[in-house]
Design an enzyme around this catalytic site. Structure first.
Site, PDB file in Angstrom:
ATOM      1  N   GLU A 298      -6.363 -62.773   2.929  1.00  0.00           N
ATOM      2  CA  GLU A 298      -5.412 -61.713   3.318  1.00  0.00           C
ATOM      3  C   GLU A 298      -5.714 -60.352   2.716  1.00  0.00           C
ATOM      4  OE1 GLU A 298      -1.514 -63.351   2.555  1.00  0.00           O
ATOM      5  OE2 GLU A 298      -1.741 -64.870   4.106  1.00  0.00           O
TER       6      GLU A 298
ATOM      7  N   GLU B  84      -4.271 -72.991   9.003  1.00  0.00           N
ATOM      8  CA  GLU B  84      -2.877 -73.172   8.538  1.00  0.00           C
ATOM      9  C   GLU B  84      -1.905 -73.298   9.701  1.00  0.00           C
ATOM     10  OE1 GLU B  84      -1.824 -70.184   5.611  1.00  0.00           O
ATOM     11  OE2 GLU B  84      -3.776 -70.301   4.632  1.00  0.00           O
TER      12      GLU B  84
HETATM   13  C1  XIL Z   1       2.532 -70.513   1.191  1.00  0.00           C
HETATM   14  C2  XIL Z   1       3.011 -71.880   0.761  1.00  0.00           C
HETATM   15  O1  XIL Z   1       3.153 -72.694   1.899  1.00  0.00           O
HETATM   16  C3  XIL Z   1       4.309 -71.779   0.032  1.00  0.00           C
HETATM   17  O2  XIL Z   1       4.676 -73.051  -0.498  1.00  0.00           O
HETATM   18  C4  XIL Z   1       4.190 -70.758  -1.111  1.00  0.00           C
HETATM   19  O3  XIL Z   1       5.445 -70.580  -1.691  1.00  0.00           O
HETATM   20  C5  XIL Z   1       3.673 -69.433  -0.594  1.00  0.00           C
HETATM   21  O4  XIL Z   1       2.460 -69.645   0.084  1.00  0.00           O
HETATM   22  N1  XIL Z   1      -0.697 -67.764   4.045  1.00  0.00           N
HETATM   23  C6  XIL Z   1      -1.411 -68.447   3.109  1.00  0.00           C
HETATM   24  C7  XIL Z   1      -0.788 -69.581   2.397  1.00  0.00           C
HETATM   25  O5  XIL Z   1      -2.611 -68.162   2.913  1.00  0.00           O
HETATM   26  O6  XIL Z   1      -1.301 -69.725   1.102  1.00  0.00           O
HETATM   27  C8  XIL Z   1       0.703 -69.450   2.356  1.00  0.00           C
HETATM   28  O7  XIL Z   1       1.245 -70.633   1.766  1.00  0.00           O
HETATM   29  C9  XIL Z   1       1.249 -69.240   3.735  1.00  0.00           C
HETATM   30  C10 XIL Z   1       0.697 -67.973   4.342  1.00  0.00           C
END
Ligand code: XIL
Length: 494
Positions: free
Chosen positions: A154, A268
């Site tokens: 990100e 994801e």
């Molecule tokens: C999220 C997790 O799912 C949560 O449990 C945590 O509190 C915050 O992070 N993009 C990403 C992930 O790269 O690491 C994120 O995961 C969701 C969005």
């Protein structure tokens, strides 16, 4: 009459069927949950049945691992992977590949507090050294045990145009090292584990918008600097309104990455739907969600092997970040519900994975008698399906096999007088097969399972415990499933 759609039942789960198709299935998971073997074992057994890849949801993040200069919290990751080069952990013991997420998360709110607090007193050289220390410590400790690393997460901002190169975010690493922090992170990761596949990961970079173009420019620049970078992770946190179709922007974007010689993967995936007290507001959204999951799977399969994996951000609605993210107005985003029951999303993917054969004209030879083939004989009312020997080159010995997009195949004889392979008396001790005009009848829909090496078994769609097999040396029909050569067919494309 029960009008619920009949669905293919796959006793093997997504793990086996996805491997056959060349795209590894994975899920985010919590090491703590695995370790406690929660929910009466359901959490772990669902993972073992369905996935090849685990991506710890939070355990590899700097906020969790990096406690201070030279101070790391290894305990959970060691349990998963083993603490020394020769030891193993739960992952290896259960045949799981690991995706490490993430070495650098380029947002201040996900950067360790103790580090941010020292910002004004740290020189750039010192920060570069810290980045090197950290990446070497983590990647080195688990060298050759992590297949893929998200090296940078990100880093590109969504907004139209900030003044920074590649529209990078204003974050600790950028403030200290400029755009070079991205390049350094990839260089250090490659030094620490030359075998690991290294990814840049982001959200909203799935289509042809300005963000994905900037990401592409960024990774091209990283490569031009001599650093090793293999691919792009696309998060795919999406909502039910998204559409994904062959040739659209998502396909164009994937193709653009491949044209630039980058791999990519879905890292994801979840599909949020409007909820009320945890349940979908509109029950039809579950089917819509299923079609979207399937569309994503088709996209992944289309680009395999350049698309390496399809990873969902969890697998049960019981544990999902989505409701919290949307203030409980959206959720129910994963392939199984909060009681681990399979949702349409799971079934749709499993059906699509059942597509084990390309459409085409085939000869079918029994494994036990490979010199024979399945043929048709039609004369007036008599329609027979039988075994024949000889060259097996005539039309009545060939079958056009085509995918029906519902998990099944149609087999049409090439004999001018014959038509589709049709089962009858499917539940009798010995059921029969003949050819009939195509009428979209379930008895004309066949589920194929692959044994590898062009060997398959067939079963009628509505009788998953039965199988199309030789029931003596020369006759074929539908019998109860028994694992032997009588049900194995060698398919040869003509
Ligand atoms: C999220 C997790 O799912 C949560 O449990 C945590 O509190 C915050 O992070 N993009 C990403 C992930 O790269 O690491 C994120 O995961 C969701 C969005």
């Amino acid at each position: 009459m029960n009008s619920a759609p009949v669905r293919a039942i796959d006793p093997f789960g997504l793990r086996a069927s996805s491997a056959l198709r060349g795209v590894l299935f994975g899920t985010a998971a919590s090491i703590n949950n695995l370790r406690k073997d929660i929910d009466g074992g359901q959490y772990n057994s669902f993972i073992k049945k369905n996935y090849h890849v685990i991506e710890p949801e939070n355990d590899f993040k700097p906020m969790k691992l990096w406690r201070g200069i030279n101070n790391y919290s290894w305990i959970d990751c060691d349990w998963l992977l083993g603490s020394t080069p020769n030891s193993t952990g739960w992952a290896q013991q259960n045949g799981m590949q690991i995706r490490g997420h993430t070495l650098v998360w380029a947002q201040d709110k996900y950067t360790p507090d103790w580090l941010l607090k020292q910002e004004s007193s740290l020189s750039s050289d010192k920060v570069k050294l810290l980045l090197s220390d950290y990446i070497h410590a983590v990647v080195g400790r688990y060298r050759s045990k992590v297949l893929w690393w998200d090296v940078v997460n990100e880093a590109v901002e969504d907004s139209k145009n900030n003044s920074r190169p590649f529209n990078l975010r204003d974050c600790f690493w950028y403030r200290k090292l400029g755009q070079d922090f991205v390049k350094y992170a990839f260089m250090f990761a490659h030094q620490a584990d030359p075998q690991a596949q290294l990814y840049y990961n982001d959200y909203n970079n799935e289509d042809m918008g300005s963000k994905s173009s900037r990401v592409l420019e960024l990774i091209k620049w990283v490569r031009s600097q001599g650093a090793t970078i293999h691919g792009v992770g696309m998060q795919w946190h999406i909502r039910i309104s998204r559409t994904v179709n062959p040739g659209d922007q998502h396909y164009q974007n994937a193709q653009r990455l491949i044209d630039n010689d980058f791999d990519f993967m879905v890292t994801e995936l979840d599909v949020a739907i409007p909820i009320n007290a945890g349940n979908p507001r509109d029950p039809n959204d579950l089917e819509r969600q299923g079609r979207l999951y399937r569309a994503l799977l088709k996209y992944a399969l289309h680009f395999s092997p350049r698309c390496r994996a399809l990873i969902t951000w969890g697998f049960t609605d019981r544990y999902s970040w989505v409701p919290a993210f949307y203030n409980n107005t959206e959720g129910a985003a994963l392939p199984s519900d909060s009681n681990y029951q399979l949702k349409p999303a799971y079934m749709q993917m499993q059906e699509e994975l059942a597509r084990v054969l390309p459409d085409g004209i085939y000869r079918l030879a029994p494994k036990s008698q490979p010199d024979k083939c399945l043929s048709t004989y039609v004369n007036g009312n008599v329609s027979r399906v039988q075994l024949e020997s000889g060259g097996c080159n005539s039309a009545h010995q060939k079958w056009n096999i085509s995918w029906l997009d519902n998990g099944t195949y149609r087999l049409s004889s090439q004999n001018a007088n014959a038509s589709a392979l049709t089962a009858y008396n499917v539940t009798a001790k010995t059921g029969g097969v003949q050819t009939n005009n195509w009428s979209s009848n379930v008895n004309q829909e066949w589920v194929l399972s692959s044994y590898g090496n062009n060997v398959f078994r067939f079963r009628p769609r509505n009788a998953w415990w039965r199988v199309f097999a030789l029931h003596d040396t020369s006759n074929v029909g539908i019998v109860d499933f028994v694992q032997n050569d009588a049900l194995r067919w060698i398919l040869t494309k003509v």
